[in-house]
Scaffold this motif. Sequence first.
Motif, short mmCIF file in Angstrom:
data_model
loop_
_atom_site.label_atom_id
_atom_site.label_comp_id
_atom_site.label_asym_id
_atom_site.label_seq_id
_atom_site.Cartn_x
_atom_site.Cartn_y
_atom_site.Cartn_z
N UNK A 192 5.81 13.87 5.32
CA UNK A 192 5.53 13.19 4.06
C UNK A 192 4.71 14.16 3.20
N UNK A 193 5.35 14.78 2.24
CA UNK A 193 4.65 15.80 1.45
C UNK A 193 4.64 15.43 -0.04
N UNK A 194 3.72 16.05 -0.77
CA UNK A 194 3.65 15.83 -2.22
C UNK A 194 3.50 14.37 -2.58
N UNK A 195 4.33 13.92 -3.52
CA UNK A 195 4.26 12.53 -3.99
C UNK A 195 4.83 11.53 -2.99
N UNK A 233 -7.62 5.62 10.17
CA UNK A 233 -8.17 6.96 10.37
C UNK A 233 -9.69 6.97 10.30
N UNK A 234 -10.31 7.70 11.21
CA UNK A 234 -11.77 7.84 11.16
C UNK A 234 -12.17 8.80 10.05
N UNK A 235 -11.27 9.71 9.68
CA UNK A 235 -11.50 10.60 8.54
C UNK A 235 -10.61 10.12 7.41
N UNK A 236 -11.22 9.46 6.41
CA UNK A 236 -10.42 8.86 5.34
C UNK A 236 -10.33 9.74 4.10
N UNK A 237 -10.65 11.03 4.25
CA UNK A 237 -10.59 11.93 3.09
C UNK A 237 -9.13 12.19 2.71
N UNK A 238 -8.93 12.34 1.43
CA UNK A 238 -7.58 12.58 0.90
C UNK A 238 -7.00 13.88 1.46
N UNK A 239 -7.84 14.88 1.58
CA UNK A 239 -7.38 16.20 2.06
C UNK A 239 -6.86 16.10 3.49
N UNK A 240 -7.63 15.43 4.36
CA UNK A 240 -7.23 15.30 5.76
C UNK A 240 -5.94 14.49 5.88
N UNK A 241 -5.86 13.36 5.20
CA UNK A 241 -4.70 12.48 5.32
C UNK A 241 -3.44 13.14 4.77
N UNK A 242 -3.57 13.85 3.66
CA UNK A 242 -2.39 14.54 3.11
C UNK A 242 -1.91 15.63 4.06
N UNK A 243 -2.87 16.34 4.66
CA UNK A 243 -2.51 17.39 5.61
C UNK A 243 -1.81 16.79 6.83
N UNK A 245 0.84 -1.20 0.00
CA UNK A 245 0.00 0.00 0.00
C UNK A 245 0.87 1.25 0.00
N UNK A 246 0.35 2.33 -0.54
CA UNK A 246 1.02 3.63 -0.43
C UNK A 246 0.90 4.12 1.00
N UNK A 247 1.70 5.09 1.37
CA UNK A 247 1.66 5.63 2.73
C UNK A 247 0.26 6.14 3.06
N UNK A 248 -0.35 6.88 2.14
CA UNK A 248 -1.65 7.47 2.42
C UNK A 248 -2.72 6.38 2.54
N UNK A 249 -2.63 5.33 1.73
CA UNK A 249 -3.61 4.24 1.82
C UNK A 249 -3.38 3.43 3.09
#
Length: 531
Positions: free
Chosen positions: A427-430, A410-420, A400-404
């Motif tokens: 862990x930023x960008x790509x 995470x209870x909030x699985x939105x891309x925006x929250x996890x990237x933030x 899996x990727x780090x974000x996945x």
Amino acid sequence: MIHIQNVSLNFSGQDLFSHVDLKFLPGNCYGVIGANGAGKSTFLRILSGELEPSSGEIVIDKKTRMSVLKQNHYAYEEFTVLDTIIQGNPRLYEIMKQKDALYAKEDFNEEDGNLAAELEAEFAELNGWDAETDASRLLQGLGISTNQLYNSMKVLADKERIKVLLAQALFGKPDIILLDEPTNHLDLSSVSWLEDFLMDYEGTIIVVSHDRHFLNHVCTHIVDIDYHKIKIYVGNYDFWYQSSTLMQKMLRDQNKKKEDKIKELQNFVSRFSANKSKSKQATARKKLIDKLTLEEMPASTRRYPFVGFSIDRELGKEILEVRNLSKTIDGVKILNDISFRVNREDKIAFVGENELANTTLFRILMGEIEPDEGSYKWGISTSQSYFPKDNSKFFDDCNLSIISWLQQYSSDDSDTYLRSFLGKMLFSGDDVLKPVNVLSGGEKVRCMLSRMMMFGANTLVLDQPTNHLDLESITAVNNGMMDFKGVILFSSFDHQFIDTVANRIIEFDFDGRMIDYTGSYEEFLEYRAGK
């Protein structure tokens, strides 16, 4: 003395550092610091002559003997422990072998006798007669029995080999000692002995370390690798850190004042440039604006992750009770009739050389293994979050990727929250798309800490959480645990980390019994020394 003249190192067209001019003098201990990838170990390799700089030169007197802590723990498999240590002084070891070969000759002649006499004189001059005694003293200081002196290196455990190589680097009073992470895998008593040894040393010491307590105790100077430059500052790590932080604040304040002044002048120019009576003043102020260029603050390579543990539920009165717990592994009693209670305000550090006892207890408390005897009970109000020393099961077979990977917890699985969130953990960008099974040790630790922060647990169990981390990340974890409002059970070999977090100390001996002390780590050491 080491004199570095206009040294630069270039990799793939980019300078790791450039135009370095430094002097390292006898009687001083220099602590080399910098972010991961800044070039600390590379700098030591240049000083040792293992790596050539792209430009400039390193000037060291030819008569100067330099000793370097070897990193290959299996390089001396065919030697005894004693021979390995004595090889820290190559000339002495060479003389010993020459002497042995001469005296073994059946046709020993007059020429051989003359050579033997010369070798004996040089042998005595190099304190060869005390070599075994000196090697024994180093081994004892590092916690290895002198019974191991004539054992082969291949029969030693990995941690013992590391200590022997450290003894090798310290052997025979070299003029210069280069040490890259000498406290890694050392127990606290060995680190304390090493600190005392280096503080009494008269030569030049240059050391890379992530251990803040160690740097504070042994260093007279800090060598900071940052901004592609290398600079020396007088003082230990804490003095450098406080001075550096103050300087950054002064620069920010100075730039803020300049920004405010520029805005004030720009407003004046805007309001009065069309007014003939004030046009001269406006022109003068416009010229002043042009002179007020903001001083660029260097983009430091240092980055601090955010580590903070929030609590979803307040703790009740009952936290944890351990009763008569025992565990035997491979025929060895690891825990022997252990009993203790954990209180609401406790932050307990589990210390000592018996790492396996700490890890075994944590695994039992987290339900991974069963005790042979005894029991434990968590309070109904507690929720636990666990940082295991071995995190391989979370990563090795996972693509899996780090974000996945983090999304699973995470209870909030939105891309925006996890990237933030991951951005705060560096862990930023790509970076967030990297597979977790290829991450470095430090990156995996930051992932595990991120996972823990998702749970809102009021009880943290952490088994050596600072392993693989740089100074900046260690500082962040340290601050996060100090600020945590719940209960912490943790193990560590970082003296400053323990002393600033723990208010209670538990130590297991190798018979599985324990000492339970309420107080700081420094107070515990004084208590134990007085027993």
